[in-house]
Design a protein around this motif. Structure first.
Motif, PDB file in Angstrom:
ATOM      1  N   GLU A   1     106.012  24.526  49.389  1.00 46.39           N
ATOM      2  CA  GLU A   1     107.028  23.493  49.152  1.00 46.39           C
ATOM      3  C   GLU A   1     107.319  23.344  47.661  1.00 46.39           C
ATOM      4  N   ASN A   2     106.277  23.404  46.840  1.00 47.48           N
ATOM      5  CA  ASN A   2     106.475  23.293  45.392  1.00 47.48           C
ATOM      6  C   ASN A   2     107.244  24.485  44.835  1.00 47.48           C
ATOM      7  N   LEU A   3     107.006  25.666  45.424  1.00 46.37           N
ATOM      8  CA  LEU A   3     107.755  26.843  44.996  1.00 46.37           C
ATOM      9  C   LEU A   3     109.234  26.684  45.323  1.00 46.37           C
ATOM     10  N   LYS A   4     109.487  26.234  46.522  1.00 47.63           N
ATOM     11  CA  LYS A   4     110.873  26.106  46.975  1.00 47.63           C
ATOM     12  C   LYS A   4     111.627  25.038  46.221  1.00 47.63           C
ATOM     13  N   SER A   5     110.931  23.951  45.850  1.00 50.32           N
ATOM     14  CA  SER A   5     111.592  22.857  45.132  1.00 50.32           C
ATOM     15  C   SER A   5     111.668  23.098  43.633  1.00 50.32           C
ATOM     16  N   GLY A   6     110.894  24.072  43.136  1.00 51.13           N
ATOM     17  CA  GLY A   6     110.882  24.332  41.696  1.00 51.13           C
ATOM     18  C   GLY A   6     109.829  23.538  40.953  1.00 51.13           C
ATOM     19  N   ALA A   7     108.982  22.779  41.679  1.00 52.29           N
ATOM     20  CA  ALA A   7     107.943  21.993  41.014  1.00 52.29           C
ATOM     21  C   ALA A   7     106.798  22.867  40.512  1.00 52.29           C
ATOM     22  N   LEU A   8     106.682  24.073  41.046  1.00 55.47           N
ATOM     23  CA  LEU A   8     105.618  24.998  40.639  1.00 55.47           C
ATOM     24  C   LEU A   8     106.227  26.094  39.778  1.00 55.47           C
ATOM     25  N   ASP A   9     105.621  26.322  38.597  1.00 50.77           N
ATOM     26  CA  ASP A   9     106.166  27.300  37.651  1.00 50.77           C
ATOM     27  C   ASP A   9     105.608  28.701  37.878  1.00 50.77           C
ATOM     28  N   ILE A  10     104.301  28.796  38.070  1.00 51.10           N
ATOM     29  CA  ILE A  10     103.653  30.109  38.207  1.00 51.10           C
ATOM     30  C   ILE A  10     102.777  30.086  39.448  1.00 51.10           C
ATOM     31  N   VAL A  11     102.979  31.078  40.314  1.00 54.87           N
ATOM     32  CA  VAL A  11     102.140  31.200  41.497  1.00 54.87           C
ATOM     33  C   VAL A  11     101.442  32.548  41.452  1.00 54.87           C
TER      34      VAL A  11
END
Length: 935
Positions: free
Chosen positions: A730-740
């Motif tokens: 969810e954070n990836l999709k929303s842009g809340a996560l920068d690096i995975v």
């Protein structure tokens, strides 16, 4: 970047001159308390003023290495400052010392030995040698052997042009000094003889020498490139030093035989006894050079203090710690000896590998000494005060600089950010001079910015009042530690003497019988070299044999027109006929094929130029701060790769670059900086790794390095619960996560990015084509960075043909030693010896058994074989939390051996693991073996 002018300022200080008064006198040694950053200043200034041989002893090897590097920063690379390292092999260990370590030791010892000669004979500046107490206690060759004083020749181990020699005696002498006769001279410690030409590579020299004889007289001496074998510069003389520290033919044979008679083999294993007895029998006739280090205590009995000239000075840096370290080493050696004797691996009364501290201290009493204490002791540094720490508050630095100017003080800032610092000071109205060195005493009120690195700054206040001469001795030295809060310490590297990128064929590749290609005449067989002509026309030629017994003589100055033949080794090539059009037809055919390939590449490049991606902005201040926080100095190849990646990212076309470098060469740091640059532009990064353990390690590295910045990092793997994985998605999709950072889980269909800008594939050989293409499909304009030590042929072919960009990292990190690989049949005795060896030096072991079904039984067998070892098991089929607990515990030192599968193959960073035992190596591929060897 020498700072000799800074030492001149210290030498002019009245307080420093008072400290010198007691040095060299009889009686108790003078005591000086030094701040951490001032230790190299005291030592460098004392040596610079006295100009007498100085031996500095430190408690630990890392202290010696660090002090040596800082002394080079102050004094410069052109001064005789040497590090005498300790061999990396353990006492009583039957392994050869690393060649580079051995040569470095020999060079330092030779400098000390030559300084014992009268100055008019030695013609050299007295050396400054830094050594740890471990290395200082090790017996070595007699100094007279090292300096050549026992030689029958008039000049010892030196020869000049015009000098007459006895060739056979000369070659025998070189063999006695440990030099090996080779067909071609390429590495230090070798020589070759071809007719009237003698090549030799002294173990302390950067380049080999070529001696040409006219009858029995030395006609010319020249240096030459060891790779191309081309002559370089003329020399008037050549000097050599021993090529090994163990030279049986130079020792007192009666003394050695007496020590051998005292050995007690009664409790020795029969096989061990026979091996040692056989080696002792051939010790003086045909010694095994690989095991000579094992007999160092038997052959050598000379204390390093005997190398020091009568007027030499011994500096003990923190003498209390030195004595404690020496006694601890002595106790450790006693334990190792007892353990090996109980196991029957060594006879009793075997000579000790080191002098005891009592023996060493007794000889130390007869020497001129100086005790240099840490500023943490009871007394304080009376000369140097701490420098103020700014931690990035450079406006305050500008204000202080103005105040220092009114006080008449000079400022020297040793920094890796000189231009940035100069711009900030200029904005505040302060003018600074950017310079590569400070050779003269800094001018009052002057501000100097010097490119370099030191650990800690200091201030020197002469309290001069209006006295102009004393005021010149007032100085403030700042480093990046005070300016920015962190510093990358300088690592000393030997100067490159040849261009590693030059790909001209080397004569060393052209052994007699090998096939070569002449650019004008085609494929031939190299049969050797010969000399033709008379007087000034006398030259050396390559002899090339062609079809129908034709021969071509090629002058060595045209060596660039000859290359080694590259092709299938089991099918020798057909030799070209001289004087025919055969070779011209072959070349024309190849040119046509090359033009076709060039056209294909041109079309590919054109299509890539049309594709448009994201053009990243230039480096920001934050980017610079991140790079400054890297605790190591970048290798030249690493710096080049970083710059190439940044240049790609700052172009409009998508990046597709392969970083190819050996395991542990710093590829992850390149990826981290690219990821930071991506996030700075508001885009996301996906880092794909092959294993969950590696994902966790990268997560820890990225989180630690990026913690000072507002950047979010998370991991997606089976180590995470379903709920945690959904949160990451969810954070990836929303842009809340920068690096995975993720494993194959990152490639599943439910993973989507809001704004993916960079895809990094680590250990790309572990992924299939479909896996990597899936990552690109997430966004077609994405920049792709691929990391691998062993790229698959398809990827490597694309890189070499230009379809993908390629950066290679060939320079190893500083102090990295080559990996020693042994291939053997399965042997419990050998496994036990390897495990106990590593445990004796406080290290850990990987035991790789790649069968989960039988791994428990293997661990049980090891517990029975080595009952004192603590053993853990780790493999990919364990529950996630159990595997994570095992890896964390093992990295914390809670076990000595990790019995594991190839889960440890990819990128794990466990610096205390120095031994890998690979069970059934025949079941692994070449790429896997190479990766595992790098662990």
């Amino acid at each position: 970047m020498p700072l000799k002018g800074v030492l001149s300022t210290v030498n002019a200080h009245p307080g420093f001159l008072r400290l010198l008064e007691g040095i060299g006198s009889k009686g108790p040694p003078p005591q000086i308390t030094a701040r951490q950053g001032a230790t190299p200043v005291y030592i460098g200034a004392i040596w610079d003023r006295l100009r007498t041989p100085v031996l500095v002893i430190t408690p630990r090897p890392e202290d010696a290495r660090r002090l040596h590097d800082q002394l080079l920063t102050y004094l410069g690379d052109d001064e005789p400052v040497y590090l005498l390292p300790e061999p990396e092999v353990l006492p009583f260990e039957r392994l050869a010392v690393d060649a580079n370590t051995s040569n470095q030791r020999l060079e330092a010892l030779a400098a000390l030995a030559l300084s014992r000669r009268p100055k008019e004979d030695s013609g050299c500046t007295p050396p400054l040698v830094v050594v740890s107490v471990n290395a200082a206690l090790r017996p070595t060759l007699p100094s007279i052997v090292m300096s050549g004083g026992e030689s029958n020749g008039a000049n010892g181990n030196s020869w000049k042009t015009g000098e007459r020699i006895r060739l056979n005696d000369l070659l025998v002498r070189w063999v006695e000094l440990g030099y090996r006769s080779e067909p071609v001279v390429e590495v230090p410690g070798t020589f070759s003889h071809r007719g009237g030409i003698i090549d030799i590579f002294p173990s302390h020299s950067n380049l080999p020498f070529r001696i040409e004889l006219w009858d029995d007289q030395i006609d010319t001496i020249r240096t030459f490139d060891p790779r191309t074998q081309r002559s370089l510069d003329a020399a008037s003389s050549v000097s050599i030093i021993p090529a090994r520290e163990q030279l049986p033919n130079t020792v007192d044979r009666n003394r050695v035989e007496g020590l051998i008679e005292q050995m007690d083999f009664t409790r020795c294993d029969q096989e061990i006894r026979e091996r040692i007895e056989d080696e002792l029998v051939t010790l003086f006739t045909a010694p095994n050079v690989e095991t000579l280090s094992f007999y160092n205590g038997l052959l050598n009995q000379t204390n390093i203090l005997e190398y020091l000239a009568a007027d030499g000075l011994v500096v003990l840096e923190r003498p209390g710690l030195i004595e404690g370290e020496a006694q601890e080493l002595e106790e450790r050696f006693i334990r190792m000896r007892s353990s090996r004797e109980e196991r029957g691996e060594m006879p009793r009364n075997f000579p000790a590998p080191s002098f005891t501290w009592t023996e060493f201290a007794e000889k130390l009493e007869t020497r001129s000494r100086l005790h240099l204490h840490s500023w943490l002791s009871e007394t304080e540094d009376t000369l140097f005060n701490p420098a103020f720490s700014y931690y990035g508050r450079l406006e305050q630095l500008a204000n202080d600089a103005k105040r220092y100017a009114t006080e008449g003080k000079a400022i020297v800032a040793v920094t890796q950010h000189g231009r940035r610092l100069a711009e900030i000071l200029e904005q505040e109205g302060v003018t600074a001079t950017i310079t590569s060195s400070v050779d003269q005493q800094p001018q009052r009120r002057g501000i100097y910015l010097v490119q370099g690195a030191l650990r800690e700054g200091w201030t020197l206040d002469a309290h001069s009042g209006d006295n102009e001469a004393d005021a010149a001795a007032s100085l403030v030295l700042l480093t990046d530690a005070e300016l920015f809060g962190s510093v990358k310490e300088r690592r000393y590297r030997r100067r490159q003497t040849t261009d590693p990128g030059n790909q001209i064929a080397a004569l060393s590749d052209l052994v007699a019988g090998s096939y070569v290609v002449h650019i004008d005449h085609g494929v031939a067989r190299f049969s050797g070299t010969t000399r033709m002509g008379e007087g000034d026309e006398d030259k050396e030629y390559l002899v090339l044999e062609y079809a129908e017994n034709d021969k071509l003589y090629v002058p060595t100055e045209h060596l660039d027109r000859v290359t080694s033949y590259v092709g299938a080794q089991d099918h020798p090539p057909n030799l070209t006929r001289l004087g025919s059009a055969e070779w011209a037809r072959i070349k024309e055919k190849v040119k046509g094929a090359t033009r076709e390939m060039a056209q294909e590449l041109l079309n590919l490049h054109a299509s890539r130029q049309v594709a448009k991606g994201h053009e990243f902005s230039v480096d920001t201040v934050w980017q610079q701060e991140l790079e400054d926080s890297f605790p190591f100095e970048e290798t030249p190849d690493q710096a080049t790769a970083i710059n190439e990646v940044k240049a790609d990212m700052e172009q409009i076309k998508p990046m597709d670059r392969l970083i190819c470098g050996d395991v542990g060469y710093g590829k992850t740091e390149v990826a981290l900086r690219a990821a930071f640059k991506t996030v700075n532009d508001g885009m996301q990064v996906g880092l794909l790794v092959p294993t969950t353990v590696l994902a966790q390690q990268h997560y820890a590295t990225f989180s630690e390095r990026l913690s000072p910045f507002p950047i979010s990092v998370d991991v997606l793997s089976r180590f995470r619960t379903h709920k945690e994985q959904q949160e990451v998605l969810e954070n990836l999709k929303s842009g809340a996560l920068d690096i995975v950072i993720g494993t194959h889980r990152l490639l599943q269909q439910d993973v989507s990015f809001k704004n993916l800008g960079l895809a990094v594939v680590d250990e790309e050989q572990r992924f299939g084509v479909a896996h990597k293409e899936r990552l690109k499909q997430l966004r077609k304009e994405v920049d792709v960075l691929t990391l691998s030590a062993t790229p698959i042929p398809r990827t490597l072919n694309q890189a070499l043909s230009g379809i993908r960009d390629l950066s290679t990292m060939d320079t190893p990190p500083e102090a990295r030693l080559p990996v020693k690989t042994f291939v053997s049949e399965y042997s419990e005795d050998l496994i036990k010896e390897a495990i106990l060896r590593e445990m004796e030096r406080g290290g850990q072991i990987f035991f790789l058994h790649n069968r989960v079904k039988t791994i428990e039984q293997v661990a049980a067998d090891l517990r029975e074989l080595v009952p004192q070892a603590r053993i853990m098991i780790g493999h990919g089929q364990m529950p996630e939390m159990d595997l994570e607990d095992v890896m964390v515990a093992f990295s914390a030192g809670e076990a000595d051996i990790l019995v594991c599968t190839t889960i440890i193959e990819s990128g794990l960073d466990l610096p205390n693991v120095n031994t890998l035992i690979l069970d059934r190596a025949d079941r692994f591929g070449l790429s896997q073996l190479y990766q595992l060897r790098g662990r």
